[in-house]
Design an enzyme around this catalytic site. Structure first.
Site, mmCIF file in Angstrom:
data_model
loop_
_atom_site.group_PDB
_atom_site.id
_atom_site.type_symbol
_atom_site.label_atom_id
_atom_site.label_comp_id
_atom_site.label_asym_id
_atom_site.label_seq_id
_atom_site.Cartn_x
_atom_site.Cartn_y
_atom_site.Cartn_z
ATOM 1 N N LYS A 194 0.838 -1.209 0.000
ATOM 2 C CA LYS A 194 0.000 0.000 0.000
ATOM 3 C C LYS A 194 0.869 1.253 0.000
ATOM 4 C CE LYS A 194 -1.873 1.681 3.827
ATOM 5 N NZ LYS A 194 -2.710 1.825 5.032
ATOM 6 N N THR A 226 -11.414 5.356 8.440
ATOM 7 C CA THR A 226 -12.414 5.612 7.391
ATOM 8 C C THR A 226 -12.801 4.316 6.669
ATOM 9 O OG1 THR A 226 -10.730 5.945 5.712
ATOM 10 C CG2 THR A 226 -11.402 7.886 6.959
HETATM 11 C C1 R5P Z 1 -2.254 2.691 9.212
HETATM 12 O O1 R5P Z 1 -1.047 2.516 9.217
HETATM 13 C C2 R5P Z 1 -3.176 1.905 10.088
HETATM 14 O O2 R5P Z 1 -2.627 0.683 10.473
HETATM 15 C C3 R5P Z 1 -4.519 1.676 9.396
HETATM 16 O O3 R5P Z 1 -4.277 0.881 8.244
HETATM 17 C C4 R5P Z 1 -5.143 2.965 8.972
HETATM 18 O O4 R5P Z 1 -5.125 3.874 10.017
HETATM 19 C C5 R5P Z 1 -6.564 2.739 8.514
HETATM 20 O O5 R5P Z 1 -7.111 3.969 8.139
HETATM 21 P P1 R5P Z 1 -8.389 4.068 7.227
HETATM 22 O O6 R5P Z 1 -9.413 3.083 7.769
HETATM 23 O O7 R5P Z 1 -8.818 5.499 7.337
HETATM 24 O O8 R5P Z 1 -7.999 3.714 5.825
#
Ligand code: R5P
Length: 314
Positions: A194, A226
């Site tokens: 990602k 989110t």
């Molecule tokens: C990021 O490094 C965290 O581990 C989560 O993947 C992230 O905070 C998820 O955020 P969202 O649900 O807004 O995509």
């Protein structure tokens, strides 16, 4: 040894605190917590806490700044009321994702919050699945870092046949976490490649590293905020031939449109813990909450009698 064990909670997650209190067989201390009309917070502890070993159960979830401030003023009130030891049970540690200076002129708020909690007078923090293990080192007081992996592993073992399951980390940062779950479930591991291109919403997925063709996949992450990262990876999993997709995230922040984002996604079910309360508006047949209350109660009781808590990592 500390004589009196006391449990106390702010407003962040009353249901969880009550459940912990039931497992611990103790009442929650009587506390008044309110805001003056000028928006300043106030607390008054109505129970005697002199010489007590007090555990404050207060995740710093939404409304983050109010819950954090309440935690700080509860600590201060306990300190001034001569509590002997002040333990903060913070199952969800807000601001955890602000843990490094990865752009010019940005704060490390996770460290600032650790300093605030310590300066207020806390002697110990008990927390769950920090965004990064290193955040433990932001504190100069003991941190008991608990993990939800045993809870999720027991649950997945009880609900599904694990023969064709692959655990997927949405990004390389969560690979260790996903590997631990895969090891416990004795199944395969894949990692999402990602790339995050802005602070909150947009994330672009380039690839899935690992074989997911024909497999049931369990996306495993620390936080669902989110929901966008998870859903993009779910689509990539479909493109790479995954048969069924489940997701497990420790902390269900579920901000904005997250619930409808999940409902409209190929994710069949999302499992979260109750580290953060799930409001009625966020309930969905796709979202299942697992309780961490018993684990926290065991941790509290063991810490109180100065016993090892390693039983919780088995
Ligand atoms: C990021 O490094 C965290 O581990 C989560 O993947 C992230 O905070 C998820 O955020 P969202 O649900 O807004 O995509």
């Amino acid at each position: 040894m500390f004589s009196k064990l006391k449990l106390i909670t702010g407003k962040a997650n009353r249901n969880l605190a009550e459940e912990v209190a039931r497992f611990a067989g103790l009442p929650l201390a009587d506390i008044e917590l309110f805001k003056f009309s000028n928006d300043e917070s106030f607390v008054k502890i109505n129970d005697n806490v002199r010489g007590a070993d007090v555990f404050i159960i207060q995740p710093t979830c939404y409304p983050v700044n109010d819950n954090l401030m309440d935690l700080l003023i509860i600590i201060d009130a306990l300190k001034r009321a001569s509590a002997q030891r002040i333990n903060c049970v913070i199952p969800y540690y807000g601001y955890a994702r602000s843990d490094k200076k990865d752009q010019p002129r940005v704060p490390i708020t996770a460290k600032l919050v650790a300093d605030l909690i310590t300066t207020a007078g806390a002697h110990r923090v008990i927390t769950l699945d920090l965004h990064a293990d290193q955040i433990q080192g932001f504190f100069d007081i003991p941190v008991d870092h608990l993990y939800s992996i045993p809870l999720f592993a027991r649950y997945f073992r009880s609900i599904m046949d694990l023969k064709d399951v692959v655990v997927v980390s949405p990004d390389s940062g969560g690979a260790n976490r996903a590997r631990s779950l895969a090891k416990r479930l004795d199944c395969g591991l894949a990692i999402g490649d990602k790339r995050r291109i802005s602070n909150n919403d947009q994330a672009i997925l380039f690839n899935i590293i690992g074989d997911v063709k024909g497999k049931t996949t369990i996306l495993f992450d620390d936080i669902i905020d989110t929901g966008r990262s998870l859903v993009k990876i779910a689509h990539a999993l479909i493109n790479q031939g995954s048969r069924r997709i489940f997701a497990a995230c420790v902390h269900g922040v579920l901000s904005g449109e997250a619930v409808s984002v999940i409902e409209e996604s190929p994710i069949e079910q999302l499992f979260i813990t109750n580290s953060i309360p799930l409001s009625d508006a966020k309930r969905s047949s796709k979202i299942i909450q697992l309780s961490i209350a018993e684990m926290l109660a065991i941790a509290i009781k063991k810490i109180h009698i100065e016993e090892s808590i390693s039983i919780l990592f088995r």
